[in-house]
Design a protein around this motif. Structure first.
Motif, PDB file in Angstrom:
ATOM      1  N   ASP A   1      -3.214  -0.494   9.989  1.00 30.53           N
ATOM      2  CA  ASP A   1      -3.779   1.131  10.305  1.00 30.53           C
ATOM      3  C   ASP A   1      -2.863   1.917   9.447  1.00 30.53           C
ATOM      4  OD1 ASP A   1      -4.933   0.793  12.305  1.00 30.53           O
ATOM      5  OD2 ASP A   1      -3.306   1.258  13.890  1.00 30.53           O
ATOM      6  N   PHE A   2      -2.127   1.114   8.696  1.00 33.95           N
ATOM      7  CA  PHE A   2      -0.894   2.092   7.818  1.00 33.95           C
ATOM      8  C   PHE A   2      -1.674   1.375   6.467  1.00 33.95           C
ATOM      9  CE2 PHE A   2       2.357   1.740  11.697  1.00 33.95           C
ATOM     10  CZ  PHE A   2       2.396   3.224  11.773  1.00 33.95           C
ATOM     11  N   ALA A   3      -1.621   0.592   6.115  1.00 35.50           N
ATOM     12  CA  ALA A   3      -2.352   0.373   4.847  1.00 35.50           C
ATOM     13  C   ALA A   3      -3.547   1.158   4.899  1.00 35.50           C
ATOM     14  CB  ALA A   3      -3.346  -1.246   4.994  1.00 35.50           C
ATOM     15  N   THR A   4      -4.151   1.843   6.160  1.00 38.87           N
ATOM     16  CA  THR A   4      -5.362   2.615   5.738  1.00 38.87           C
ATOM     17  C   THR A   4      -5.072   3.707   5.513  1.00 38.87           C
ATOM     18  OG1 THR A   4      -6.484   0.968   7.336  1.00 38.87           O
ATOM     19  CG2 THR A   4      -7.423   3.142   7.001  1.00 38.87           C
ATOM     20  N   ASN A   5      -3.817   3.732   6.294  1.00 44.57           N
ATOM     21  CA  ASN A   5      -3.335   5.384   6.439  1.00 44.57           C
ATOM     22  C   ASN A   5      -3.162   5.926   4.527  1.00 44.57           C
ATOM     23  OD1 ASN A   5      -4.007   6.168   8.477  1.00 44.57           O
ATOM     24  ND2 ASN A   5      -1.926   6.866   9.468  1.00 44.57           N
ATOM     25  N   MET A   6      -2.614   4.847   3.947  1.00 39.84           N
ATOM     26  CA  MET A   6      -2.070   4.333   2.457  1.00 39.84           C
ATOM     27  C   MET A   6      -3.070   4.961   1.481  1.00 39.84           C
ATOM     28  SD  MET A   6       0.957   4.949   2.604  1.00 39.84           S
ATOM     29  CE  MET A   6       0.622   5.837   4.508  1.00 39.84           C
ATOM     30  N   GLN A   7      -4.189   3.980   1.740  1.00 38.16           N
ATOM     31  CA  GLN A   7      -5.785   4.318   0.946  1.00 38.16           C
ATOM     32  C   GLN A   7      -6.191   5.869   1.407  1.00 38.16           C
ATOM     33  OE1 GLN A   7      -8.883   2.499   3.102  1.00 38.16           O
ATOM     34  NE2 GLN A   7     -10.401   2.247   1.224  1.00 38.16           N
TER      35      GLN A   7
ATOM     36  N   ALA B   1       0.608  -1.223  -0.089  1.00 35.58           N
ATOM     37  CA  ALA B   1      -0.328   0.214   0.098  1.00 35.58           C
ATOM     38  C   ALA B   1       1.020   1.886   0.282  1.00 35.58           C
ATOM     39  CB  ALA B   1      -0.915   0.199   1.151  1.00 35.58           C
ATOM     40  N   TYR B   2       1.986   1.166   0.436  1.00 36.10           N
ATOM     41  CA  TYR B   2       3.207   2.452   0.743  1.00 36.10           C
ATOM     42  C   TYR B   2       3.452   2.734  -0.618  1.00 36.10           C
ATOM     43  CZ  TYR B   2       7.892   4.349   1.300  1.00 36.10           C
ATOM     44  OH  TYR B   2       9.246   5.178   1.264  1.00 36.10           O
ATOM     45  N   GLN B   3       4.129   1.606  -1.235  1.00 31.49           N
ATOM     46  CA  GLN B   3       4.497   1.909  -2.989  1.00 31.49           C
ATOM     47  C   GLN B   3       3.804   2.701  -3.462  1.00 31.49           C
ATOM     48  OE1 GLN B   3       6.760  -1.782  -4.112  1.00 31.49           O
ATOM     49  NE2 GLN B   3       8.240  -2.291  -2.042  1.00 31.49           N
TER      50      GLN B   3
ATOM     51  N   VAL C   1     -12.485   3.363  -4.129  1.00 29.17           N
ATOM     52  CA  VAL C   1     -12.837   2.643  -5.454  1.00 29.17           C
ATOM     53  C   VAL C   1     -12.287   1.084  -5.833  1.00 29.17           C
ATOM     54  CG1 VAL C   1     -13.062   3.651  -7.663  1.00 29.17           C
ATOM     55  CG2 VAL C   1     -13.560   5.417  -6.386  1.00 29.17           C
ATOM     56  N   LYS C   2     -12.925   0.445  -5.934  1.00 29.39           N
ATOM     57  CA  LYS C   2     -11.832  -0.527  -6.209  1.00 29.39           C
ATOM     58  C   LYS C   2     -11.112  -0.671  -7.585  1.00 29.39           C
ATOM     59  CE  LYS C   2     -15.673  -4.010  -4.363  1.00 29.39           C
ATOM     60  NZ  LYS C   2     -15.624  -5.063  -4.275  1.00 29.39           N
ATOM     61  N   GLU C   3     -11.672  -0.245  -8.126  1.00 28.63           N
ATOM     62  CA  GLU C   3     -10.242  -1.065  -9.621  1.00 28.63           C
ATOM     63  C   GLU C   3      -9.103  -0.003  -9.300  1.00 28.63           C
ATOM     64  OE1 GLU C   3     -12.359   3.279 -12.056  1.00 28.63           O
ATOM     65  OE2 GLU C   3     -11.053   2.346 -13.154  1.00 28.63           O
ATOM     66  N   TRP C   4      -8.811   1.121  -8.150  1.00 31.22           N
ATOM     67  CA  TRP C   4      -7.630   1.531  -7.536  1.00 31.22           C
ATOM     68  C   TRP C   4      -6.230   0.452  -6.863  1.00 31.22           C
ATOM     69  CZ3 TRP C   4      -5.104   6.122  -9.466  1.00 31.22           C
ATOM     70  CH2 TRP C   4      -5.830   6.486  -9.884  1.00 31.22           C
ATOM     71  N   GLY C   5      -7.704  -0.883  -6.535  1.00 34.23           N
ATOM     72  CA  GLY C   5      -6.786  -1.180  -5.757  1.00 34.23           C
ATOM     73  C   GLY C   5      -6.185  -1.288  -4.058  1.00 34.23           C
ATOM     74  N   MET C   6      -6.646   0.028  -3.561  1.00 35.35           N
ATOM     75  CA  MET C   6      -5.597   0.185  -2.459  1.00 35.35           C
ATOM     76  C   MET C   6      -7.227  -0.251  -1.308  1.00 35.35           C
ATOM     77  SD  MET C   6      -2.805   1.909  -2.709  1.00 35.35           S
ATOM     78  CE  MET C   6      -2.596   2.437  -0.943  1.00 35.35           C
ATOM     79  N   GLU C   7      -8.388  -0.395  -1.431  1.00 37.86           N
ATOM     80  CA  GLU C   7      -9.022  -0.896  -0.948  1.00 37.86           C
ATOM     81  C   GLU C   7      -9.039  -2.640  -0.504  1.00 37.86           C
ATOM     82  OE1 GLU C   7     -12.440  -2.336  -1.048  1.00 37.86           O
ATOM     83  OE2 GLU C   7     -11.658  -3.304  -3.000  1.00 37.86           O
ATOM     84  N   GLN C   8      -8.365  -3.105  -1.826  1.00 39.37           N
ATOM     85  CA  GLN C   8      -8.447  -4.595  -1.473  1.00 39.37           C
ATOM     86  C   GLN C   8      -6.695  -5.217   0.164  1.00 39.37           C
ATOM     87  OE1 GLN C   8      -6.953  -6.682  -4.996  1.00 39.37           O
ATOM     88  NE2 GLN C   8      -6.626  -8.776  -2.908  1.00 39.37           N
ATOM     89  N   PHE C   9      -5.871  -3.764  -0.227  1.00 35.62           N
ATOM     90  CA  PHE C   9      -5.044  -4.347   0.568  1.00 35.62           C
ATOM     91  C   PHE C   9      -5.732  -4.082   2.019  1.00 35.62           C
ATOM     92  CE2 PHE C   9      -2.058  -2.253  -2.252  1.00 35.62           C
ATOM     93  CZ  PHE C   9      -2.091  -2.945  -3.160  1.00 35.62           C
ATOM     94  N   VAL C  10      -6.310  -2.866   2.540  1.00 33.44           N
ATOM     95  CA  VAL C  10      -6.958  -2.574   3.611  1.00 33.44           C
ATOM     96  C   VAL C  10      -8.197  -4.392   3.841  1.00 33.44           C
ATOM     97  CG1 VAL C  10      -8.828  -1.216   5.270  1.00 33.44           C
ATOM     98  CG2 VAL C  10      -6.582  -0.166   3.385  1.00 33.44           C
ATOM     99  N   ARG C  11      -8.826  -4.946   3.135  1.00 31.10           N
ATOM    100  CA  ARG C  11      -9.936  -5.806   3.915  1.00 31.10           C
ATOM    101  C   ARG C  11      -8.661  -7.246   3.629  1.00 31.10           C
ATOM    102  NH1 ARG C  11     -12.031  -7.223  -0.640  1.00 31.10           N
ATOM    103  NH2 ARG C  11     -11.210  -5.962  -2.015  1.00 31.10           N
TER     104      ARG C  11
ATOM    105  N   MET D   1       5.649   8.836   5.697  1.00 36.52           N
ATOM    106  CA  MET D   1       6.905   8.214   6.647  1.00 36.52           C
ATOM    107  C   MET D   1       6.319   7.516   8.091  1.00 36.52           C
ATOM    108  SD  MET D   1       9.735   9.775   5.987  1.00 36.52           S
ATOM    109  CE  MET D   1      10.390  10.044   7.638  1.00 36.52           C
ATOM    110  N   ASP D   2       5.630   7.737   8.208  1.00 35.77           N
ATOM    111  CA  ASP D   2       4.878   6.241   9.427  1.00 35.77           C
ATOM    112  C   ASP D   2       4.476   5.708   8.666  1.00 35.77           C
ATOM    113  OD1 ASP D   2       4.712   8.195  11.608  1.00 35.77           O
ATOM    114  OD2 ASP D   2       1.617   8.281  11.404  1.00 35.77           O
ATOM    115  N   ALA D   3       4.711   4.978   7.718  1.00 39.35           N
ATOM    116  CA  ALA D   3       3.908   3.739   7.203  1.00 39.35           C
ATOM    117  C   ALA D   3       5.798   3.256   6.655  1.00 39.35           C
ATOM    118  CB  ALA D   3       3.999   3.414   5.557  1.00 39.35           C
ATOM    119  N   LYS D   4       6.647   4.022   6.078  1.00 41.18           N
ATOM    120  CA  LYS D   4       8.054   4.031   6.040  1.00 41.18           C
ATOM    121  C   LYS D   4       8.666   3.006   7.481  1.00 41.18           C
ATOM    122  CE  LYS D   4      12.287   6.369   3.757  1.00 41.18           C
ATOM    123  NZ  LYS D   4      12.415   5.295   3.051  1.00 41.18           N
ATOM    124  N   ALA D   5       8.544   4.336   7.837  1.00 43.08           N
ATOM    125  CA  ALA D   5       9.067   4.066   9.303  1.00 43.08           C
ATOM    126  C   ALA D   5       8.721   2.426  10.191  1.00 43.08           C
ATOM    127  CB  ALA D   5       8.984   5.000  10.012  1.00 43.08           C
TER     128      ALA D   5
END
Lengths: 601, 601
Positions: free
Chosen positions: A407-413, A310-312, A422-432, A351-355
């Motif tokens: 938490d950080f996957a959620t923040n990256m979303q 999610a961070y990348q 929106v599903k097509e961007w794929g970020m919400e899948q990482f959270v789920r 930075m939170d996610a990176k750290a």
């Protein structure tokens, strides 16, 4: 579509520079793990994961698995072909023992591959992932015949394995299981019962599936002391190794879940299926824990994994998406707006996610090294110490790692704004997908109690004292160094909080065990914060040493130092508030009866 | 299937006992809001929401909305019938002005209904919910003719409204919008452009939909100073009020989202659609903010809503599900295991949600009272003070409320263990639905900057000083009372942290505005924690007073006191760690360039 690049540089930094794996070269299992070999494995595994597995991640989520009327299950398009490639490349065999066809390399390296796989495609990774635990249990407790029959094919990936614990009415409390095992007089047992939430319980990836199943023999004690472990293959195995009769185990349904849709979560019906006891009667819980501990570390890695991918993608989006202007004045005056990367709140989330990710990766690999040393350290004492340390770290890696990973996957979303939803961007899948890791293989509440109720007190607190000593010594040494002093002092404050919290437990939990239960979650998080702080201090130390030598990739080491400082400033303070919560005890928490929780009209 | 019971007792406590709404009876708009009337409205609205809307929540998620080839959109089964009932019962008219056919009751009461609707069925609630904002904008900035043409039908629910801000390339940065408005010489404009993420943009609930659209007139400044607001009905309205021609606005697609599937999130194409300017040219942003502020409060309520419904179901599950034994010995020795309600970590999660929900409900209704006083307080000065206070509270209600609402919905899912991850139990839907509230109507990062960059400094900090005075006085008085002293002192410590953080901003943000941006999120959370603490102190005070009179429902008031203590012990400490993070400033956060965020091979 989201993309994934394996963080090979960071991995090499941790393994070669921070852990200095080469320095263990004299120990069995470490000989072949030269920096060159490590680089090759890491690079090739990374390539496979980003090129083959990552592109299947979104497809797996959309399609899910399909159960057919005959009970067979089809995995999403491409999974079978990708799995064949996985097997062919031998990715699952890296750290498996040579006597069973593995490559016998360190677990530390095996963990790297587990991370890359889980990051590129978590649902896919669970198919071989759970097999690792099943193999560990068979090796630890199985008979020679069982090992010979099942283990080599499970390591090679010809067959996959499962762990069957949960039943509809019990998960955590395994003493209540109802699945029965009736001895047949020929050494085999008839297994009858229903198991639920069986990841990879049925699928089309392999010709056979080896189920490890907890069940009760007739007259067994009606508690967790009456559980035995059985191996139950989907297809019986003939003496010549060929597949025989179809066993009476079948998939009754698959769950519709929040995520990890690419993995088939099955209800399995055992209708007098033929099984064989693994290890001793009524000692199934111990064998199960071998399997479980391996699985828990794998789940901790999943927490890191979803935060990492999610961070990348959030970094890419933050550099591409333009909204508003930097608070300090336009960063790119010629454009209509600046990339959102310039906004401090976006940078805070990145930075939170990176750290977290880099610190968590270090913690996982340090933990993996402890697993290796448990088996291969030179002396019995060192092996016992490593075993105690990984025992202590396991619930933290699993519990803290997956809480924060989510938490950080959620923040990256969040970085994506509306597009993140929106599903097509794929970020919400990482959270789920990330969400399940806080639940399975023992909820994070169970992890917290494992840490505080079992591991802290074990052998008079030897493991936690060893941990305090290790971290304390690192701090003491770093305080002498101007470049590390500030980080070290902040970590020292957090370590003080942890020690005070430990003392509070010692002084209060005997009098009222609820005090321990009430603070266990907070304690697990304090320990996670301190452990990652310890990792960051070690990484900062190495980075500073390297920088003194004017290295080529100076920027990499400078980023490590800055991120270490960021971690110290923005993660460590929570240890203080968590300790205050813990020291509030259990009174106001446990005071209200059930009627106070009902919604009153 | 999850269930919902409207928390009518708690609502009556806040409105009648804590806020003492009856004491405002001499002010316009409050006369009719007698405790009896309030009770009737609350009870009936609660019944409607739990019996009619809640049973449609899971269906709405499973079915979602369907867009047909002609651009029409069908809502999930039952939504149309439920909406007709909603209109017939007049639930949307409660706090709308009488001159437009509303019932003219206080907003405080309107907010209660908004909460019940959002809790029972968030996706449904968004259809009338967004209309509230559109109506507010029309009343504030529309011409008399526009008001007469649209507002009564929007209040009655005959028509619904939308807010059209976002375009594919811009959301937060509305200065970049490209939608054009060409004057036609007859007072109308041709609107052309594409709007995305339009909630309730197309549906089958009402015969007409009134879109409020941001667009740019020819030659308008190329910034947020060049935005005008337009009213664009789906069907033009004839002079006699009947529906005329179909306007050139159409739904191009609906989004596939993580949640709120029952609400149609539309891409709307405006192809020379006929519209009329609302308010002055280039002053659209101000009119938009009227709409937005109403919407933000509604979104804050959604945070509470999902945490509340998840909590209610988690309580039921925790009392029903049996695993393990109480740490203090079996609670029900005759059963095979105790309900998981006995485990401190489960109780921690339930108490966290309870303390948040009840405190957040109080904050929302106190905020609603400020909205009422903004319009109806006796003096100009009091109206201005109330306006400043709700201005300050709005980003906190939205930002803190939805961040924590999501966290606690997630924790309530955790109570279910593996079952929480399975769709049929309904818990994972609450988490998915709650997630959007942190994003839309201004991401929570935008809320934090609204609070810290705009509201804190406004009029020399008058609003935040008034807030400090209010909370400080409550603390000072409570410290004199033995029963409240401990809670008051803990709140005082948190208030001190907030004041220190405010001072730190004052001393540092001028020199480097990134320091403000880096700490804004932390500050918003500190303020949320302190505000809920202030609510809990007030609730505890009322509860203690009532208990002195030996009331019938003693247990209710005792639970308030215990929960207030729990809040003080387990929420307030975070103010300290957040302040420490804030005071770390922006240096390590902003130091790294983009290359340091790339994944290195």
């Amino acid at each position: 579509m989201p993309t994934y690049t394996a963080p090979t540089r960071d991995t090499r930094f941790i393994i070669n520079e921070m852990l200095d794996l080469a320095s263990y070269g004299n120990l069995p299992g470490f000989e072949s793990a030269t920096p060159d070999m490590i680089d090759t494995v890491i690079n090739e595994a990374g390539k496979f994961c980003s090129e083959v597995l990552a592109p299947l991640n979104q497809i797996g989520d959309e399609q899910g698995c399909t159960r057919h009327d005959d009970g067979s299950v089809t995995t999403p398009d491409g999974f079978k072909e990708a799995f064949d490639q996985y097997v062919e490349s031998g990715w699952g065999t890296i750290s498996a023992p040579e006597e069973f066809g593995g490559q016998g390399m360190p677990h530390t390296l095996g963990f790297v591959i587990e991370e890359f796989v889980a990051t590129s495609n978590m649902a896919f990774g669970m198919y071989p992932g759970l097999t690792t635990g099943a193999v560990a249990a068979l090796i630890a407790a199985g008979s020679d015949e069982q090992k010979a029959t099942y283990v080599p094919n499970m390591i090679s990936g010809k067959w996959l394995g499962t762990m069957n614990l949960t039943e509809p009415h019990c998960g955590t409390d395994l003493g209540m299981i109802r699945t029965k095992a009736e001895p047949q007089g020929d050494g085999s047992y008839d297994i009858t019962g229903t198991k639920i939430f069986i990841s990879a319980g049925e699928h089309d990836l392999t010709e056979n599936i080896i189920h490890l199943v907890l069940a009760k023999t007739p007259g067994a004690p009606d508690s967790s002391k009456g559980i035995s472990l059985f191996v139950v293959p989907k297809f019986l195995v003939n003496d010549d190794g060929s597949l025989g009769e179809r066993n009476a185990v079948s998939c009754g349904s698959i769950e519709h879940k929040m995520g990890i849709n690419g993995n088939a979560t099955c209800l399995l019906n055992y209708d007098g299926a033929k099984g064989w006891m693994v290890g001793e009667e009524n000692k199934g819980l111990a064998a199960m824990f071998v399997m479980m501990n391996a699985a828990r570390l794998g789940v901790g890695i999943q927490g890191l994994a979803q935060s990492e991918v999610a961070y990348q993608n959030a970094v890419t989006y933050a550099l591409d998406r333009r909204q508003g202007r930097a608070l300090t004045g336009p960063a790119e005056p010629e454009a209509k707006a600046d990339p959102i990367f310039v906004h401090p709140d976006v940078r805070r989330m990145l930075m939170d996610a990176k750290a977290f990710n880099e610190g968590m990766r270090a913690m996982c690999l340090w933990g993996a090294l402890m697993v290796d040393l448990t088996h291969n350290a030179a002396t019995e004492e060192e092996r016992a110490e490593a075993d105690a340390m990984i025992g202590l770290l396991t619930p933290v890696i699993k519990g803290y790692g997956t809480d924060k990973g989510f938490d950080f996957a959620t923040n990256m979303q969040q970085v994506y704004g509306g597009h993140g939803y929106v599903k097509e961007w794929g970020m919400e899948q990482f959270v789920r997908d990330a969400r399940i890791a806080m639940i399975y293989e023992g909820t994070n509440g169970v992890q917290a109690m494992d840490l505080c109720g079992r591991k802290l007190a074990s052998k008079g607190g030897a493991a936690i004292q060893a941990f305090f000593k290790l971290v304390g010594e690192e701090i003491a040494s770093a305080k002498q160094d101007d470049g590390l002093k500030d980080i070290a002092e902040r970590l020292e404050k957090a370590l003080d909080e942890q020690q005070a919290a430990t003392m509070w437990f010692m002084n209060n939990a005997m009098q009222n065990p609820n005090h321990l239960g009430a603070g266990a979650h907070h304690y697990m998080h304090i320990m996670g914060i301190v452990t990652l702080g310890y990792m960051w201090l070690r990484m900062a130390k190495v980075a500073q040493e390297r920088l003194a030598g004017e290295p080529e990739d100076k920027a990499f080491y400078e980023a490590k130092l800055t991120t270490a400082r960021y971690y110290a400033e923005r993660f460590l303070p929570d240890a203080g508030s968590l300790r205050r919560k813990l020291e509030a005890g259990s009174e106001s928490m446990m005071e209200l009866g059930e009627e106070a929780f009902a919604t009153a009209a």
